[in-house]
Structure formats: C-alpha cells, structure tokens
Enzyme design. Structure first.
Site, PDB file in Angstrom:
ATOM      1  N   ASP A  89       8.685  -4.884  -0.632  1.00 23.91           N
ATOM      2  CA  ASP A  89       7.444  -6.078  -0.661  1.00 23.91           C
ATOM      3  C   ASP A  89       6.050  -5.302  -1.171  1.00 23.91           C
ATOM      4  O   ASP A  89       5.919  -4.168  -0.844  1.00 23.91           O
ATOM      5  CB  ASP A  89       7.141  -6.533   0.968  1.00 23.91           C
ATOM      6  CG  ASP A  89       8.481  -7.219   1.438  1.00 23.91           C
ATOM      7  OD1 ASP A  89       9.303  -7.726   0.674  1.00 23.91           O
ATOM      8  OD2 ASP A  89       8.489  -7.458   2.642  1.00 23.91           O
TER       9      ASP A  89
HETATM   10  N1  URA Z   1      12.366  -5.460   4.639  1.00 25.07           N
HETATM   11  C1  URA Z   1      11.271  -5.873   4.578  1.00 25.07           C
HETATM   12  O1  URA Z   1      10.848  -6.891   5.128  1.00 25.07           O
HETATM   13  N2  URA Z   1      10.325  -5.629   3.322  1.00 25.07           N
HETATM   14  C2  URA Z   1      10.644  -4.624   2.547  1.00 25.07           C
HETATM   15  O2  URA Z   1       9.750  -4.384   1.638  1.00 25.07           O
HETATM   16  C3  URA Z   1      11.914  -3.703   2.690  1.00 25.07           C
HETATM   17  C4  URA Z   1      12.663  -4.282   3.797  1.00 25.07           C
END
Ligand code: URA
Length: 242
Positions: free
Chosen positions: A103
């Site tokens: 993310d």
């Molecule tokens: N899980 C999440 O919620 N975000 C990420 O970036 C990676 C795994």
C-alpha cells in the site's frame, strides 16, 4: 533487442546519452560501426564493443528496496510518484517492476525486477510464498487473535483467509506484532486486523520467501540482490504450512 536499450541496460547511461555515444561512432557490432539507435542486436551471438571494449550484456536486474511511505508500488502513474520513479536512470533502463504491491502508506521490503518468470513464481497463489510484516496496532492484540488468524478470518468481502502466524511483541492499548501470511489480497493485513476489531496504524514488510529486508537501507534506498539472495529466491520451494 535495440542497441540503445542493450547499452543503457549495460550501464552506459540513459537512452539519450547512449544515442549520443552511438552518433559519435564509438560503438561497433561485429566490427562495424553502428550509429543507429534502433539497430537490432543479438547479445548472445554478436559482439558489441564501446571504444574497443567488449560489452558484457546482462538481461535481468533484481533490486531490493526499503519502500518509503507515500510512494506507489507501480511502474508509472499520471499524478503520483512511484517506486520506479525513484530509481536511478541506469536501473530504470532495465524496465523493472515491483513484485507485488505494498500500500502507499506501507514501508519495507519490495523486490523490483524485470524477470517475469521469477515474479510470477513468487506471486503465484499456488506457491504460498510467506511474507512477514511488522505492524503497530491500535488496540490490545491477544492470543485469541493469534488463534483466529491461525484458523483464518473472514474479511469484509466474505473471503476466508489462509492461516496466518501471529507473534505478539507487545500488547496494550497500542500493540506491536509480526504477522506472516502466504497470500496477497488487497490490504490483507489491515483487513485481517479489522476482522478482529483492530486497526493497523503502521505496517512494514520484513520478509518475502527467504529474502529479508536489509535494515541498513534507509527508506527509499535500494540495492541489487546478492548472488545468495537471488539464488534463494530462484530455488525457493514451499517449506511447510504456517
Ligand atoms: N497488507 C496490507 O494491508 N497492506 C500492505 O501493503 C501489505 C499487506
């Protein structure tokens, strides 16, 4: 492949710089001066020289980045900066892409490569490649949460996750944990904690298969994988269920 791409990939500068070099007559293919950037060359069977020195061509690049927050895990975006935008020109010339997504606000281990086969292997749901995350959680994380993750939890869209392994590092109104999962659903770690009524406020990836984030890399820094690291990924086989 195009001669300008081959030379850029081999560390002779950006495509623009390589074009200039070609124009100057410094580049020969099998002994003949080549000035046309679009000229096609087969690096396996033809000899390319720059100012008389033979060019050793390599096709693939493998980079480990400590992804900073605020940057997209994508190759390009009209409005926002991406992990590929923050690479040096000579590395971007290989046209690497991130293996899987973190993310925008997530930090930590991100592999970038132009090796589609390796990427496919690491991302294939069949391979169950484990990924370990460190997270700060608003709320008290309990052993019950650990048991729930081990059984799998149901996310907001009804999907039931595969087992995840939770280690509680500290527990209180704000908790610190490590969670290992073998899937990569959208926002998976955040949604797993939502499923047990808690909120992730900080997330960092620590490992992927046997690859471990090099903690000497500052946020936004990256380096090439070592031979051992690359070998461990290429030879990675699923070991055991979590
Ligand atoms: N899980 C999440 O919620 N975000 C990420 O970036 C990676 C795994």
């Amino acid at each position: 492949m195009r001669i300008d791409k081959m030379l850029a990939n081999s560390g002779f500068g950006s495509r623009k710089e390589v074009k200039k070099m070609l124009k100057s007559g410094a580049v020969k293919v099998d002994g003949a001066v080549i000035k046309d950037a679009k000229f096609h060359v087969d690096p396996d069977s033809q000899q390319v020289t720059v100012q008389g020195m033979e060019v050793e061509y390599r096709e693939f690049i493998y980079l480990m980045m400590n992804k900073p927050p605020g940057i997209l895990s994508a190759t390009e975006d009209d409005r926002q900066e991406t992990v590929v935008d923050i690479l040096e020109d000579e590395d971007r010339a290989f046209e690497p892409f991130p293996v899987g997504r973190l993310d925008k606000d997530t930090e930590g281990l991100l592999l970038l490569t132009n090796d589609g086969q390796l990427s496919h292997k690491l991302l294939s749901p069949k391979k169950h490649v484990p990924k370990k995350y460190f997270a700060v959680i608003e709320g008290e994380v309990t052993e019950e949460d650990g048991k729930a993750f081990q059984r799998g939890v149901t996310l907001d869209d009804g999907y039931h996750t595969k087992p995840g392994h939770l280690t509680i590092l500290s527990s209180g109104p704000i908790s610190e944990i490590e969670l290992t999962i073998t899937e990569g659903k959208f926002h998976q770690v955040k949604r797993m904690f939502e499923a047990v009524g808690k909120k992730v406020t900080y997330l960092k990836r620590l490992t992927m298969a046997d690859l471990v984030l090099d903690e000497t890399l500052e946020l936004g820094e990256y380096r090439e994988l070592t031979e051992e690291e690359l070998e461990s990924l290429v030879n990675y086989e699923k070991k055991a269920e979590l």
